[in-house]
Design an enzyme around this catalytic site. Structure first.
Site, PDB file in Angstrom:
ATOM      1  N   SER A  50      39.877  38.235  35.586  1.00 39.33           N
ATOM      2  CA  SER A  50      39.633  39.065  34.408  1.00 39.33           C
ATOM      3  C   SER A  50      40.166  38.371  33.150  1.00 39.33           C
ATOM      4  CB  SER A  50      40.238  40.452  34.615  1.00 39.33           C
ATOM      5  OG  SER A  50      39.638  41.399  33.767  1.00 39.33           O
ATOM      6  N   ASP A 165      34.860  43.404  38.350  1.00 39.45           N
ATOM      7  CA  ASP A 165      36.169  42.839  38.023  1.00 39.45           C
ATOM      8  C   ASP A 165      36.919  42.342  39.259  1.00 39.45           C
ATOM      9  OD1 ASP A 165      38.814  42.423  37.097  1.00 39.45           O
ATOM     10  OD2 ASP A 165      38.561  43.933  35.554  1.00 39.45           O
TER      11      ASP A 165
END
Length: 297
Positions: A50, A165
């Site tokens: 991320s 993610d």
């Protein structure tokens, strides 16, 4: 070796760094890398999840200085506008095109094989829950997958997989750093209970120039980012807090299993995921954490 069996001194030789997820908290990675580099320690293997994927990509591609300069010059009104890219699709609110346009200013549109250092990013297969390590192919689409916060950003299709993610499955990618060849790994976990000692709250330039209405406009900006107040009751922050509970537990399990040689936890745990008014606070907290580690070793 120290009493715990870990190396007593951090050096760049064979060093891998695992940069964890955390949204705005992940800007602490910038401060960590700044301090390491200032002390002659340059990680040779980089894995990121991320926000860690963005910072890691800038570093691994030789664009870290550009990233630092961009963050220094960043206007918070412009930063907020990156998330006003609504698609209102069933799979996510934000299309992510504006965010990727910004990332493309600090990360080259090239392949993993073309950048200077071994680098990997983590994403999650939403169908199976599997952690997906990406270290081949084009760089920017891989980063887009790694930052796809479920419910916020639309997911990314890669082959037959639909990716979200990486923090959902591998919030601190120690194993990915070892896969790349790192002999020793420094893990940076920004999802922790620490409270940031800094509170500069960088605001838009026009706010800083507007005497008497600074706090009012600051609060309005936080509301636009989905952060209703300091307790974090906005939509984006409520969603990120829910995700953080899961990611924190996964991160602790991940580090216990992989046993990185060093664990850094910059004091940024109270910075909301979407609160980019605290860019400077997170960076300074990262510098502090890295500095303490180097003093201790």
């Amino acid at each position: 070796m120290g009493e715990s069996g870990k190396p007593s001194r951090v050096t760049g030789d064979g060093l891998g760094i695992a940069l964890g997820s955390g949204g705005a908290r992940g800007l602490a990675h910038v401060g960590v890398l700044q301090t390491l580099l200032e002390n002659g320690i340059a990680p040779e293997f980089v894995a990121g999840t991320s926000m860690g994927a963005i910072v890691g990509a800038a570093y691994a591609s030789g664009n870290f200085g550009r990233l630092v300069d961009t963050l220094k010059a960043m206007d918070m009104a412009e930063a907020a506008s990156l998330f006003f890219d609504f698609g209102f699709m069933k799979s996510g609110l934000v299309k992510g095109r504006r965010v990727m346009d910004f990332i493309a200013t600090v990360v080259p549109d090239t392949t993993f094989d073309s950048i200077g250092l071994p680098f990997a990013v983590m994403a999650t297969d939403i169908a199976t829950g599997a952690a997906i390590r990406i270290s081949r192919g084009r760089l920017l689409p891989a980063i887009r997958a790694s930052i796809s916060i479920p419910g916020v950003f639309t997911p990314v299709r890669r082959g037959s997989a639909l990716l979200v993610d990486g923090g959902v499955s591998s919030p601190v990618p120690v194993a990915a750093a070892r896969f790349l060849g790192a002999r020793r790994v420094l893990a940076v976990n920004v999802d922790n209970q620490g409270r940031c000692p800094y509170s500069t709250h960088r605001l838009p330039k026009f706010v800083n120039q507007a005497i008497g209405i600074r706090e009012k406009l600051h609060d309005a900006l936080r509301r636009e980012l989905g952060i209703a107040d300091e307790r974090g009751q906005g939509f984006f922050d409520m969603l990120s807090r829910t995700t953080r509970i899961c990611e924190d537990r996964i991160a602790q399990w991940e580090m216990e299993r992989e046993r990185p040689e060093w664990i850094l936890e910059p004091a940024v745990g109270d910075i909301p995921t979407m609160d980019f008014t605290r860019v400077d606070d997170a960076i300074m907290a990262g510098r502090d954490a890295a500095g303490k580690l180097l003093c201790q070793t």
